[in-house]
Design a protein around this motif. Structure first.
Motif, mmCIF file in Angstrom:
data_model
loop_
_atom_site.group_PDB
_atom_site.id
_atom_site.type_symbol
_atom_site.label_atom_id
_atom_site.label_comp_id
_atom_site.label_asym_id
_atom_site.label_seq_id
_atom_site.Cartn_x
_atom_site.Cartn_y
_atom_site.Cartn_z
ATOM 1 N N LEU A 47 85.987 -12.795 73.284
ATOM 2 C CA LEU A 47 87.098 -13.407 74.008
ATOM 3 C C LEU A 47 86.854 -13.336 75.512
ATOM 4 O O LEU A 47 87.084 -14.310 76.238
ATOM 5 C CB LEU A 47 88.423 -12.714 73.658
ATOM 6 N N GLY A 48 86.381 -12.185 75.984
ATOM 7 C CA GLY A 48 86.097 -12.017 77.414
ATOM 8 C C GLY A 48 85.029 -12.969 77.899
ATOM 9 O O GLY A 48 85.164 -13.583 78.961
ATOM 10 N N SER A 49 83.954 -13.138 77.114
ATOM 11 C CA SER A 49 82.892 -14.045 77.542
ATOM 12 C C SER A 49 83.372 -15.492 77.541
ATOM 13 O O SER A 49 83.017 -16.272 78.428
ATOM 14 C CB SER A 49 81.653 -13.873 76.672
ATOM 15 N N TRP A 50 84.218 -15.868 76.572
ATOM 16 C CA TRP A 50 84.767 -17.220 76.551
ATOM 17 C C TRP A 50 85.677 -17.451 77.758
ATOM 18 O O TRP A 50 85.614 -18.491 78.410
ATOM 19 C CB TRP A 50 85.541 -17.469 75.254
ATOM 20 N N LEU A 51 86.527 -16.451 78.065
ATOM 21 C CA LEU A 51 87.421 -16.574 79.217
ATOM 22 C C LEU A 51 86.641 -16.688 80.520
ATOM 23 O O LEU A 51 87.000 -17.479 81.395
ATOM 24 C CB LEU A 51 88.353 -15.359 79.293
ATOM 25 N N VAL A 52 85.587 -15.899 80.659
ATOM 26 C CA VAL A 52 84.777 -15.954 81.876
ATOM 27 C C VAL A 52 84.133 -17.332 82.010
ATOM 28 O O VAL A 52 84.127 -17.919 83.097
ATOM 29 C CB VAL A 52 83.703 -14.842 81.870
ATOM 30 N N LYS A 53 83.622 -17.869 80.916
ATOM 31 C CA LYS A 53 83.001 -19.191 80.958
ATOM 32 C C LYS A 53 84.028 -20.259 81.327
ATOM 33 O O LYS A 53 83.780 -21.110 82.186
ATOM 34 C CB LYS A 53 82.372 -19.507 79.601
ATOM 35 N N HIS A 54 85.194 -20.204 80.701
ATOM 36 C CA HIS A 54 86.233 -21.204 80.934
ATOM 37 C C HIS A 54 86.791 -21.107 82.354
ATOM 38 O O HIS A 54 86.814 -22.094 83.093
ATOM 39 C CB HIS A 54 87.343 -21.020 79.887
ATOM 40 N N GLU A 55 87.254 -19.935 82.741
ATOM 41 C CA GLU A 55 87.859 -19.761 84.068
ATOM 42 C C GLU A 55 86.817 -19.834 85.177
ATOM 43 O O GLU A 55 87.097 -20.304 86.273
ATOM 44 C CB GLU A 55 88.622 -18.439 84.138
ATOM 45 N N GLY A 56 85.608 -19.367 84.888
ATOM 46 C CA GLY A 56 84.532 -19.477 85.870
ATOM 47 C C GLY A 56 84.178 -20.924 86.145
ATOM 48 O O GLY A 56 83.914 -21.309 87.285
ATOM 49 N N GLY A 57 84.177 -21.749 85.103
ATOM 50 C CA GLY A 57 83.928 -23.180 85.284
ATOM 51 C C GLY A 57 85.006 -23.835 86.128
ATOM 52 O O GLY A 57 84.708 -24.666 87.004
ATOM 53 N N ARG A 58 86.248 -23.460 85.883
ATOM 54 C CA ARG A 58 87.352 -24.008 86.685
ATOM 55 C C ARG A 58 87.235 -23.571 88.140
ATOM 56 O O ARG A 58 87.464 -24.371 89.060
ATOM 57 C CB ARG A 58 88.691 -23.560 86.115
ATOM 58 N N ALA A 59 86.877 -22.303 88.363
ATOM 59 C CA ALA A 59 86.734 -21.798 89.732
ATOM 60 C C ALA A 59 85.562 -22.486 90.436
ATOM 61 O O ALA A 59 85.645 -22.809 91.631
ATOM 62 C CB ALA A 59 86.530 -20.283 89.721
ATOM 63 N N TRP A 60 84.468 -22.720 89.712
ATOM 64 C CA TRP A 60 83.307 -23.398 90.285
ATOM 65 C C TRP A 60 83.664 -24.831 90.686
ATOM 66 O O TRP A 60 83.285 -25.302 91.756
ATOM 67 C CB TRP A 60 82.148 -23.379 89.294
ATOM 68 N N THR A 61 84.400 -25.529 89.826
ATOM 69 C CA THR A 61 84.828 -26.891 90.138
ATOM 70 C C THR A 61 85.736 -26.903 91.366
ATOM 71 O O THR A 61 85.599 -27.766 92.247
ATOM 72 C CB THR A 61 85.562 -27.513 88.932
ATOM 73 N N ALA A 62 86.658 -25.945 91.450
ATOM 74 C CA ALA A 62 87.553 -25.866 92.607
ATOM 75 C C ALA A 62 86.772 -25.560 93.887
ATOM 76 O O ALA A 62 87.079 -26.107 94.955
ATOM 77 C CB ALA A 62 88.620 -24.793 92.372
ATOM 78 N N LEU A 63 85.761 -24.717 93.790
ATOM 79 C CA LEU A 63 84.924 -24.399 94.956
ATOM 80 C C LEU A 63 84.173 -25.637 95.428
ATOM 81 O O LEU A 63 84.136 -25.936 96.630
ATOM 82 C CB LEU A 63 83.944 -23.278 94.610
ATOM 83 N N GLN A 64 83.585 -26.381 94.499
ATOM 84 C CA GLN A 64 82.864 -27.603 94.870
ATOM 85 C C GLN A 64 83.800 -28.629 95.507
ATOM 86 O O GLN A 64 83.443 -29.293 96.477
ATOM 87 C CB GLN A 64 82.182 -28.199 93.647
ATOM 88 N N GLU A 65 85.015 -28.722 94.977
ATOM 89 C CA GLU A 65 85.994 -29.662 95.531
ATOM 90 C C GLU A 65 86.387 -29.265 96.949
ATOM 91 O O GLU A 65 86.482 -30.113 97.835
ATOM 92 C CB GLU A 65 87.232 -29.706 94.635
ATOM 93 N N ALA A 66 86.595 -27.978 97.187
ATOM 94 C CA ALA A 66 86.950 -27.511 98.526
ATOM 95 C C ALA A 66 85.820 -27.801 99.514
ATOM 96 O O ALA A 66 86.067 -28.215 100.651
ATOM 97 C CB ALA A 66 87.260 -26.015 98.498
ATOM 98 N N LEU A 67 84.579 -27.586 99.090
ATOM 99 C CA LEU A 67 83.449 -27.863 99.968
ATOM 100 C C LEU A 67 83.301 -29.360 100.227
ATOM 101 O O LEU A 67 82.962 -29.778 101.336
ATOM 102 C CB LEU A 67 82.164 -27.290 99.367
ATOM 103 N N ARG A 68 83.576 -30.182 99.219
ATOM 104 C CA ARG A 68 83.521 -31.634 99.385
ATOM 105 C C ARG A 68 84.569 -32.105 100.391
ATOM 106 O O ARG A 68 84.348 -33.050 101.137
ATOM 107 C CB ARG A 68 83.737 -32.312 98.034
#
Length: 171
Positions: A47-68
């Motif tokens: 469950l922890g690894s799935w949550l990290v993958k899911h929330e980490g992907g969302r955080a990565w997308t938000a970071l890329q959007e902020a930089l854009r």
């Protein structure tokens, strides 16, 4: 000047927390059985690894959007840091670390963890700035703030500010 971690904090992290984790594992094992406890820890890891993958992907997308958008990604970087810390705690066997890890990862509780992280970082920055080369213990360590006296950090007055010409006379 480096700020040292108090021995009490290290004692809690490396002695008290593992003892509490072992105690909780034993208590859960006595209630549901040893094999179910192991199965629960394994499921918790997945469950922890799935949550990290899911929330980490969302955080990565938000970071890329902020930089854009050419804006400072402070919130996104804090979220990424919390997800990394929370994921590490979730993958560590133990129920106490899992609760703290979930608190750092879940979108409902992450804003609270972000505020706590911001407070810790802000406090460290203020202490680091105050104890810097011109603060207490540095040259002239008078304990007074010397902000703005270093010509390298002084800012020019803006268009709304007046400049008064004068002469400094030392008596």
């Amino acid at each position: 000047m480096r700020r040292r971690v108090p021995w009490g904090v290290l004692a809690v992290l490396f002695v008290v927390v593992p003892i509490v984790e072992i105690y909780l594992l034993i208590q859960v094992g006595q209630v549901i059985g040893a094999w179910w406890t192991v199965a629960l820890l394994i499921a918790d890891g997945f469950l922890g690894s799935w949550l990290v993958k899911h929330e980490g992907g969302r955080a990565w997308t938000a970071l890329q959007e902020a930089l854009r958008e050419h804006r400072m990604p402070a919130r996104e970087l804090a979220d990424g840091t919390l997800i990394l810390i929370g994921g590490t705690l979730l993958l560590t066997p133990g129920f106490l670390s899992d609760v703290v890890g979930l608190f750092a990862i879940l979108p409902l509780t992450r804003p609270l963890a972000r505020r706590a992280l911001t407070r810790v970082i802000t406090r460290r920055l203020v202490v680091s700035t105050w104890a810097g080369p011109m603060g207490p213990g540095g040259p002239g360590g008078s304990g007074r703030s010397t902000a703005g006296t270093d010509p390298r950090t002084r800012q020019r007055p803006g268009p709304d500010e007046s400049v008064v010409q004068g002469e400094v006379v030392n008596e």
